[in-house]
Design an enzyme around this catalytic site. Structure first.
Site, short mmCIF file in Angstrom:
data_model
loop_
_atom_site.label_atom_id
_atom_site.label_comp_id
_atom_site.label_asym_id
_atom_site.label_seq_id
_atom_site.Cartn_x
_atom_site.Cartn_y
_atom_site.Cartn_z
CB CYS A 279 -5.99 133.75 9.27
SG CYS A 279 -6.04 134.58 7.67
CG PHE A 341 -10.80 126.17 6.21
CD1 PHE A 341 -10.92 126.88 5.03
CD2 PHE A 341 -11.10 126.80 7.40
CE1 PHE A 341 -11.35 128.20 5.04
CE2 PHE A 341 -11.52 128.12 7.43
CZ PHE A 341 -11.66 128.83 6.23
P1 NAD Z 1 -5.29 136.17 -0.77
O1 NAD Z 1 -4.04 135.42 -1.00
O2 NAD Z 1 -6.61 135.53 -1.10
O3 NAD Z 1 -5.26 137.55 -1.58
C1 NAD Z 1 -4.17 138.41 -1.60
C2 NAD Z 1 -4.03 138.96 -3.02
O4 NAD Z 1 -3.04 140.01 -3.00
C3 NAD Z 1 -3.55 137.94 -4.06
O5 NAD Z 1 -4.52 137.82 -5.09
C4 NAD Z 1 -2.22 138.53 -4.56
O6 NAD Z 1 -1.99 138.29 -5.93
C5 NAD Z 1 -2.40 139.99 -4.28
N1 NAD Z 1 -1.15 140.76 -4.20
C6 NAD Z 1 -0.03 140.48 -3.50
N2 NAD Z 1 0.89 141.46 -3.67
C7 NAD Z 1 0.35 142.37 -4.50
C8 NAD Z 1 0.80 143.61 -5.04
N3 NAD Z 1 2.01 144.11 -4.74
N4 NAD Z 1 -0.02 144.28 -5.87
C9 NAD Z 1 -1.25 143.80 -6.18
N5 NAD Z 1 -1.74 142.64 -5.68
C10 NAD Z 1 -0.95 141.93 -4.85
O7 NAD Z 1 -5.28 136.62 0.76
P2 NAD Z 1 -6.53 136.93 1.70
O8 NAD Z 1 -7.09 135.65 2.24
O9 NAD Z 1 -7.42 137.90 1.03
O10 NAD Z 1 -5.79 137.62 2.93
C11 NAD Z 1 -5.26 138.92 2.82
C12 NAD Z 1 -4.91 139.40 4.21
O11 NAD Z 1 -6.11 139.48 5.00
C13 NAD Z 1 -3.97 138.50 4.99
O12 NAD Z 1 -3.13 139.30 5.78
C14 NAD Z 1 -4.90 137.71 5.89
O13 NAD Z 1 -4.26 137.31 7.08
C15 NAD Z 1 -5.97 138.71 6.20
N6 NAD Z 1 -7.29 138.14 6.51
C16 NAD Z 1 -7.77 137.10 5.80
C17 NAD Z 1 -9.05 136.61 6.08
C18 NAD Z 1 -9.62 135.45 5.32
O14 NAD Z 1 -10.69 134.98 5.69
N7 NAD Z 1 -8.99 134.95 4.28
C19 NAD Z 1 -9.84 137.21 7.07
C20 NAD Z 1 -9.31 138.31 7.76
C21 NAD Z 1 -8.04 138.77 7.46
C1 UGA Z 2 -11.34 133.14 11.17
C2 UGA Z 2 -12.03 134.07 12.16
O1 UGA Z 2 -13.27 133.49 12.57
C3 UGA Z 2 -12.30 135.44 11.54
O2 UGA Z 2 -12.83 136.32 12.52
C4 UGA Z 2 -10.96 136.01 11.01
O3 UGA Z 2 -11.20 137.24 10.36
C5 UGA Z 2 -10.36 135.03 10.02
O4 UGA Z 2 -10.16 133.75 10.69
C6 UGA Z 2 -9.02 135.46 9.52
O5 UGA Z 2 -8.37 136.30 10.09
O6 UGA Z 2 -8.66 134.83 8.51
P1 UGA Z 2 -12.12 131.60 9.17
O7 UGA Z 2 -10.77 131.01 9.30
O8 UGA Z 2 -12.61 132.01 7.85
O9 UGA Z 2 -12.25 132.90 10.11
O10 UGA Z 2 -13.20 130.57 9.72
P2 UGA Z 2 -13.71 130.12 11.16
O11 UGA Z 2 -15.16 130.04 11.12
O12 UGA Z 2 -13.12 130.93 12.24
O13 UGA Z 2 -13.16 128.65 11.25
C7 UGA Z 2 -11.77 128.38 11.36
C8 UGA Z 2 -11.56 126.90 11.62
O14 UGA Z 2 -11.99 126.56 12.93
C9 UGA Z 2 -12.33 125.98 10.67
O15 UGA Z 2 -11.49 124.91 10.29
C10 UGA Z 2 -13.49 125.50 11.49
O16 UGA Z 2 -14.00 124.25 11.10
C11 UGA Z 2 -12.87 125.44 12.87
N1 UGA Z 2 -13.85 125.57 13.97
C12 UGA Z 2 -14.55 126.72 14.14
C13 UGA Z 2 -14.04 124.49 14.83
O17 UGA Z 2 -13.40 123.43 14.70
N2 UGA Z 2 -14.93 124.64 15.87
C14 UGA Z 2 -15.65 125.78 16.06
O18 UGA Z 2 -16.43 125.84 17.03
C15 UGA Z 2 -15.44 126.85 15.18
#
Ligand code: NAD
Ligand code: UGA
Length: 459
Positions: A279, A341
């Site tokens: 993200c 990561f």
């Molecule tokens: P992901 O790719 O792991 O999961 C998304 C899922 O949605 C997939 O399994 C896909 O097959 C499914 N999908 C897509 N279109 C669909 C449809 N029309 N019907 C049913 N299923 C469908 O993604 P994620 O990491 O869970 O991220 C989802 C969202 O949350 C993103 O916008 C991301 O930016 C946000 N987000 C992610 C994190 C994180 O840590 N990964 C944290 C906060 C927010």
């Molecule tokens: C990050 C945010 O922390 C979440 O709040 C958010 O919801 C999420 O993105 C998202 O929207 O996907 P995440 O990517 O899972 O979460 O992990 P982090 O712990 O934030 O680490 C992100 C990257 O930064 C990693 O590669 C980590 O190693 C690096 N990092 C983190 C550093 O290099 N230094 C730090 O001090 C902290």
């Protein structure tokens, strides 16, 4: 207007966010039935697997909750239509990656999956339905969702929709803890009843002071801004790490001193090989795109700088490795410790290890890669066509065999207790350790005979 009690939730998207966040809702709200749906059948099969080690996501604490709630009030299914039909509240938790082609390619978010979800909801939902944006979205996306939903409402006046934004702030590796005890819950919307329905769900385990409500656009933008601020801190400390290496300052000491100012705070100041994860980069790129779209070019280039420093950090680590190994790494074996990561996740999306490994392979190195959770097939996909000159290792020891250097890229606990004497015996000399995560004991390694390079510290 009154909105019925929420008895059934449907979550579209069974990924890193949809799976864990719905499991935690199910665990805390036993009276609500939570149905998580996905178009990806194999992912749903994994969620339903008898062997809980086969869940599609590795998160500490997740398997216990799934074991407790699955097939009681938590269900995973590919039956999207009937679960939308019966839902009082629908979370959209689908992927929103960066567009790879067309207008805005390389920066804007691809909203194809969001639009598909909205169209399915508009077609199949019945009665009053609260639609919650859980995915991270460009500010103003709710306008598009509303247009799609209200169009179907005009054809069938028994339907009604209320759109809320409720971004997710969990971090991978600590997802369950973050969901159980979040810093805040953010709900954006323009309908008080709908906001309260969602708020009441969270009140089952989160105190009211932590739940903030805003307008839709503030909520959408706060998520992009939060991730950008977090990433900016990492680029800031990484930029200073390079200055430490050439001046004799120590990045850990500087981070401690800077972070003890309570206005700055001590968290998220660990220098490393750059931020990865699905993200940070995509959300900053999206912010950059939005700023340019609204003519705010200076703001766009300010945030672009955060990404540039991140790329530069990875490139400069490779340059240093090559330079220390006498200017060439062609046909030299290099052990890579850690491919995810960050620690405690099997996720490799945007992992700094990918770019660093690709560049080392381009220089001709033979990589011996070990990660406690990332599978071989994932590394193969990530390294693409440069796949020929690397080997998947099943242990730290394997990855060190006849190597000239070991590069530590992920801060897994396992790497903190290595028998370095044994490792030293299996390597070629001079044997190098490149520690990008500050987990090695310098004096101990030095006494064994290793050459050591530590990020943010002078040699
Ligand atoms: P992901 O790719 O792991 O999961 C998304 C899922 O949605 C997939 O399994 C896909 O097959 C499914 N999908 C897509 N279109 C669909 C449809 N029309 N019907 C049913 N299923 C469908 O993604 P994620 O990491 O869970 O991220 C989802 C969202 O949350 C993103 O916008 C991301 O930016 C946000 N987000 C992610 C994190 C994180 O840590 N990964 C944290 C906060 C927010
Ligand atoms: C990050 C945010 O922390 C979440 O709040 C958010 O919801 C999420 O993105 C998202 O929207 O996907 P995440 O990517 O899972 O979460 O992990 P982090 O712990 O934030 O680490 C992100 C990257 O930064 C990693 O590669 C980590 O190693 C690096 N990092 C983190 C550093 O290099 N230094 C730090 O001090 C902290």
């Amino acid at each position: 207007m009154s909105i019925k009690n929420i008895k059934k939730i449907c979550c579209i998207g069974a990924g890193y966010v949809g799976g864990p966040s719905m499991a935690v809702i199910a665990d805390n709200c036993p009276k609500i039935q939570v149905n998580v749906v996905d178009i990806n059948e194999s992912r749903i099969n994994q969620w339903n697997s008898d062997n809980l080690k086969n869940l599609p996501i590795y998160e500490p604490g997740l398997k216990d909750i799934v074991e407790k709630c699955r097939n009681k009030n938590l269900f995973f299914s590919t039956d999207i239509v009937s679960n939308i039909r019966s839902a009082d509240m629908i979370f959209i938790s689908v992927n929103t990656p960066t567009k790879t082609k067309g207008i805005g390619a390389g920066q804007a978010s691809d909203l194809k999956w969001i639009e598909n979800s909205a169209r399915q909801i508009s077609k199949y939902a019945t009665g009053k339905t609260i639609v919650v944006e859980k995915s991270t979205l460009p500010v103003k996306t709710a306008e598009i969702i509303k247009k799609i939903l209200f169009d179907s409402k005009s054809k069938d006046n028994t339907k009604n929709f209320y759109v809320l934004s409720n971004p997710e702030f969990l971090a991978e590796g600590t997802a369950i803890n973050d969901l159980q005890t979040p810093d805040r819950i953010l709900i954006g919307g323009d309908n008080c009843d709908a906001i309260n329905s969602l708020k009441n769900i969270y009140l089952n385990w989160i105190c009211k002071e932590k739940i903030i409500t805003t307008n839709l656009w503030s909520s959408e933008l706060s998520k992009l801004a939060s991730n950008s601020f977090l990433a900016q801190r990492i680029s800031s400390i990484n930029s200073i790490s390079a200055l430490c290496e050439v001046t004799g300052a120590d990045i850990n000491e500087v981070a401690l001193a800077v972070g003890m100012d309570s206005r700055i705070g001590s968290k998220f100041l660990n220098a490393g090989p750059g931020f990865g994860g699905s993200c940070f980069k995509k959300d900053i790129l999206n912010l950059v795109y939005l700023c340019n779209y609204y003519g705010l070019h200076e703001v766009a280039s300010y945030w672009q700088g955060v990404i540039e420093i991140n790329d530069w950090q990875q490139n400069r680590i490779v340059r240093i490795i090559v330079e220390k190994l006498f200017g060439t790494i062609a046909d030299k074996k290099i052990g890579i410790l850690g491919f995810s990561f960050k620690a405690n996740t099997n996720d490799t999306r945007e992992s700094p290890a990918i770019e660093i490994c690709k560049e080392l392979l381009d220089e001709g190195a033979i990589l011996q890669i070990y990660d406690p959770k990332v599978e071989q097939v994932q590394i193969k996909t990530d390294l693409g066509k440069s796949s020929l000159k690397w080997k998947y290792c099943k242990s730290i020891f394997d990855s060190a065999q006849e190597a000239d250097a070991i590069v530590i890229l992920t801060e897994w606990d396992e790497f903190k207790n290595i028998d370095w004497r044994e490792i030293f015996q299996s390597m070629r000399t001079p044997a190098w350790i490149f520690d990008t995560r500050h987990i090695c004991d310098f004096n101990m390694l030095n006494s064994i005979g290793f050459n050591i390079w530590r990020l943010g510290k002078s040699s």
